[in-house]
Design a protein around this motif. Structure first.
Motif, PDB file in Angstrom:
ATOM      1  N   LYS A 173      -6.159 130.898 100.607  1.00 19.02           N
ATOM      2  CA  LYS A 173      -6.818 129.947  99.713  1.00 19.02           C
ATOM      3  C   LYS A 173      -7.276 130.670  98.450  1.00 19.02           C
ATOM      4  O   LYS A 173      -7.885 131.730  98.522  1.00 19.02           O
ATOM      5  CB  LYS A 173      -8.013 129.310 100.427  1.00 19.02           C
ATOM      6  N   GLY A 174      -6.954 130.100  97.305  1.00 18.73           N
ATOM      7  CA  GLY A 174      -7.321 130.693  96.025  1.00 18.73           C
ATOM      8  C   GLY A 174      -6.204 131.493  95.379  1.00 18.73           C
ATOM      9  O   GLY A 174      -6.278 131.811  94.189  1.00 18.73           O
ATOM     10  N   ASP A 175      -5.152 131.824  96.153  1.00 17.07           N
ATOM     11  CA  ASP A 175      -4.024 132.579  95.602  1.00 17.07           C
ATOM     12  C   ASP A 175      -3.136 131.681  94.752  1.00 17.07           C
ATOM     13  O   ASP A 175      -3.015 130.475  94.995  1.00 17.07           O
ATOM     14  CB  ASP A 175      -3.171 133.185  96.727  1.00 17.07           C
ATOM     15  N   GLY A 176      -2.479 132.282  93.771  1.00 15.51           N
ATOM     16  CA  GLY A 176      -1.546 131.562  92.928  1.00 15.51           C
ATOM     17  C   GLY A 176      -0.114 131.806  93.354  1.00 15.51           C
ATOM     18  O   GLY A 176       0.214 132.877  93.870  1.00 15.51           O
ATOM     19  N   VAL A 177       0.743 130.811  93.149  1.00 21.77           N
ATOM     20  CA  VAL A 177       2.166 130.940  93.452  1.00 21.77           C
ATOM     21  C   VAL A 177       2.984 130.504  92.244  1.00 21.77           C
ATOM     22  O   VAL A 177       2.538 129.705  91.420  1.00 21.77           O
ATOM     23  CB  VAL A 177       2.587 130.099  94.684  1.00 21.77           C
ATOM     24  N   ASN A 178       4.203 131.059  92.151  1.00 22.78           N
ATOM     25  CA  ASN A 178       5.143 130.649  91.112  1.00 22.78           C
ATOM     26  C   ASN A 178       5.805 129.338  91.521  1.00 22.78           C
ATOM     27  O   ASN A 178       6.274 129.196  92.650  1.00 22.78           O
ATOM     28  CB  ASN A 178       6.220 131.724  90.918  1.00 22.78           C
ATOM     29  N   VAL A 179       5.852 128.396  90.584  1.00 20.61           N
ATOM     30  CA  VAL A 179       6.423 127.077  90.872  1.00 20.61           C
ATOM     31  C   VAL A 179       7.604 126.804  89.952  1.00 20.61           C
ATOM     32  O   VAL A 179       7.511 126.969  88.735  1.00 20.61           O
ATOM     33  CB  VAL A 179       5.380 125.956  90.666  1.00 20.61           C
ATOM     34  N   GLU A 180       8.709 126.401  90.561  1.00 21.72           N
ATOM     35  CA  GLU A 180       9.827 125.845  89.795  1.00 21.72           C
ATOM     36  C   GLU A 180      10.091 124.449  90.326  1.00 21.72           C
ATOM     37  O   GLU A 180      10.361 124.263  91.510  1.00 21.72           O
ATOM     38  CB  GLU A 180      11.089 126.696  89.914  1.00 21.72           C
ATOM     39  N   PHE A 181       9.982 123.464  89.427  1.00 21.85           N
ATOM     40  CA  PHE A 181      10.221 122.077  89.823  1.00 21.85           C
ATOM     41  C   PHE A 181      11.724 121.804  89.873  1.00 21.85           C
ATOM     42  O   PHE A 181      12.528 122.516  89.274  1.00 21.85           O
ATOM     43  CB  PHE A 181       9.525 121.126  88.852  1.00 21.85           C
ATOM     44  N   ASP A 182      12.088 120.763  90.598  1.00 23.90           N
ATOM     45  CA  ASP A 182      13.497 120.409  90.783  1.00 23.90           C
ATOM     46  C   ASP A 182      14.167 120.180  89.434  1.00 23.90           C
ATOM     47  O   ASP A 182      13.705 119.388  88.615  1.00 23.90           O
ATOM     48  CB  ASP A 182      13.579 119.147  91.639  1.00 23.90           C
ATOM     49  N   MET A 183      15.273 120.873  89.196  1.00 26.98           N
ATOM     50  CA  MET A 183      15.974 120.797  87.927  1.00 26.98           C
ATOM     51  C   MET A 183      16.458 119.381  87.619  1.00 26.98           C
ATOM     52  O   MET A 183      16.428 118.934  86.467  1.00 26.98           O
ATOM     53  CB  MET A 183      17.156 121.768  87.927  1.00 26.98           C
ATOM     54  N   LEU A 184      16.894 118.657  88.631  1.00 25.27           N
ATOM     55  CA  LEU A 184      17.363 117.289  88.407  1.00 25.27           C
ATOM     56  C   LEU A 184      16.233 116.412  87.885  1.00 25.27           C
ATOM     57  O   LEU A 184      16.439 115.582  86.992  1.00 25.27           O
ATOM     58  CB  LEU A 184      17.937 116.706  89.703  1.00 25.27           C
ATOM     59  N   GLY A 185      15.041 116.605  88.428  1.00 25.21           N
ATOM     60  CA  GLY A 185      13.892 115.850  87.953  1.00 25.21           C
ATOM     61  C   GLY A 185      13.565 116.162  86.510  1.00 25.21           C
ATOM     62  O   GLY A 185      13.202 115.271  85.724  1.00 25.21           O
ATOM     63  N   LYS A 186      13.732 117.419  86.116  1.00 19.95           N
ATOM     64  CA  LYS A 186      13.451 117.817  84.733  1.00 19.95           C
ATOM     65  C   LYS A 186      14.440 117.177  83.763  1.00 19.95           C
ATOM     66  O   LYS A 186      14.067 116.758  82.666  1.00 19.95           O
ATOM     67  CB  LYS A 186      13.448 119.343  84.609  1.00 19.95           C
ATOM     68  N   TYR A 187      15.709 117.091  84.166  1.00 16.77           N
ATOM     69  CA  TYR A 187      16.708 116.447  83.310  1.00 16.77           C
ATOM     70  C   TYR A 187      16.432 114.957  83.168  1.00 16.77           C
ATOM     71  O   TYR A 187      16.543 114.389  82.081  1.00 16.77           O
ATOM     72  CB  TYR A 187      18.116 116.674  83.862  1.00 16.77           C
ATOM     73  N   VAL A 188      16.073 114.305  84.271  1.00 12.86           N
ATOM     74  CA  VAL A 188      15.760 112.877  84.214  1.00 12.86           C
ATOM     75  C   VAL A 188      14.569 112.630  83.304  1.00 12.86           C
ATOM     76  O   VAL A 188      14.581 111.717  82.466  1.00 12.86           O
ATOM     77  CB  VAL A 188      15.486 112.324  85.631  1.00 12.86           C
ATOM     78  N   GLN A 189      13.526 113.449  83.440  1.00 11.65           N
ATOM     79  CA  GLN A 189      12.354 113.301  82.587  1.00 11.65           C
ATOM     80  C   GLN A 189      12.716 113.472  81.115  1.00 11.65           C
ATOM     81  O   GLN A 189      12.278 112.697  80.262  1.00 11.65           O
ATOM     82  CB  GLN A 189      11.281 114.317  82.976  1.00 11.65           C
ATOM     83  N   ARG A 190      13.542 114.456  80.816  1.00 13.60           N
ATOM     84  CA  ARG A 190      13.965 114.701  79.435  1.00 13.60           C
ATOM     85  C   ARG A 190      14.740 113.514  78.870  1.00 13.60           C
ATOM     86  O   ARG A 190      14.517 113.092  77.733  1.00 13.60           O
ATOM     87  CB  ARG A 190      14.819 115.964  79.387  1.00 13.60           C
ATOM     88  N   MET A 191      15.646 112.954  79.661  1.00 15.90           N
ATOM     89  CA  MET A 191      16.432 111.809  79.194  1.00 15.90           C
ATOM     90  C   MET A 191      15.544 110.596  78.926  1.00 15.90           C
ATOM     91  O   MET A 191      15.733 109.889  77.940  1.00 15.90           O
ATOM     92  CB  MET A 191      17.513 111.472  80.215  1.00 15.90           C
ATOM     93  N   LEU A 192      14.570 110.377  79.803  1.00 15.78           N
ATOM     94  CA  LEU A 192      13.655 109.254  79.595  1.00 15.78           C
ATOM     95  C   LEU A 192      12.795 109.451  78.356  1.00 15.78           C
ATOM     96  O   LEU A 192      12.519 108.500  77.614  1.00 15.78           O
ATOM     97  CB  LEU A 192      12.766 109.070  80.835  1.00 15.78           C
ATOM     98  N   GLN A 193      12.369 110.687  78.120  1.00 14.82           N
ATOM     99  CA  GLN A 193      11.582 110.972  76.923  1.00 14.82           C
ATOM    100  C   GLN A 193      12.400 110.722  75.653  1.00 14.82           C
ATOM    101  O   GLN A 193      11.908 110.158  74.687  1.00 14.82           O
ATOM    102  CB  GLN A 193      11.077 112.420  76.959  1.00 14.82           C
TER     103      GLN A 193
END
Length: 198
Positions: A173-193
């Motif tokens: 608890k309290g530790d940080g982790v590296n996060v990479e979100f799903d690439m497909l979700g990032k493309y969909v978000q970009r297209m909608l924007q």
């Protein structure tokens, strides 16, 4: 490209500074199999192998990487997850991972469930559109499935094999982790924007 299926762990043996960069010597059973200029995921961060010797390999993290990941906190003895890039003739056992960290998340709870472990995290709310219930996420390079998804929080379940063979077993608890979100979700978000702008 990676899959989020960790091959091995490595131990940080030496940390050096070079201007705003940090140089890491990592010892692992994979080190002797690597090649110079090869891409290797280190706890979710794609780094280039620069030198190999004595069962270790050397990589450099630039300032941008240090600011966006937990690599700045690595020190001698730190355990890191390692994965070589995927082969096109292999199976995609996890999901498509680039090795480009999007953000850090903070562990807010660790619950032992009698044979598995449940980890909960908070993360910057601006990324909330990139996670969905039962979707994929990469934490410290590990491909995991999301549940209990909120606007700035989520949970993942960890099976015994993953717990034993990755560095998630040292996460508290309290530790940080590296996060990479799903690439497909990032493309969909970009297209909608972009569509909203037109």
């Amino acid at each position: 490209m990676f899959t989020g299926i960790i091959e091995n762990t490595g131990v940080i043996k030496e940390v050096q500074s070079n201007g705003t960069n940090k140089i890491f010597w990592v010892a692992s059973s994979l080190s002797g199999e690597l090649k110079i200029d090869q891409s290797l995921s280190h706890s979710g961060v794609c780094l280039t192998v620069e030198e190999i010797k004595n069962g270790m390999h050397r990589v450099t993290a630039i300032e941008e990487t240090l600011l966006k990941t937990n690599l700045a906190a690595w020190q001698q003895g730190s355990i890191v997850n390692l994965e070589r890039c995927m082969q096109l003739n292999g199976r995609l056992d996890g999901h498509i991972v680039q090795g480009h960290v999007d953000a850090s998340a903070e562990c807010i709870a660790v619950i032992e469930k009698g044979g598995s472990w449940e980890y909960s995290f908070t993360f910057p709310e601006k990324f909330s559109a990139l996670i969905i219930e039962k979707g994929s996420i990469t934490l410290n390079g590990i491909s995991l499935t999301l549940f209990n998804v909120g606007t700035n929080s989520f949970s993942v379940a960890v099976i015994p094999y993953t717990y034993e063979y990755t560095n998630i077993n040292g996460l508290q608890k309290g530790d940080g982790v590296n996060v990479e979100f799903d690439m497909l979700g990032k493309y969909v978000q970009r297209m909608l924007q972009q569509k909203a702008i037109i």
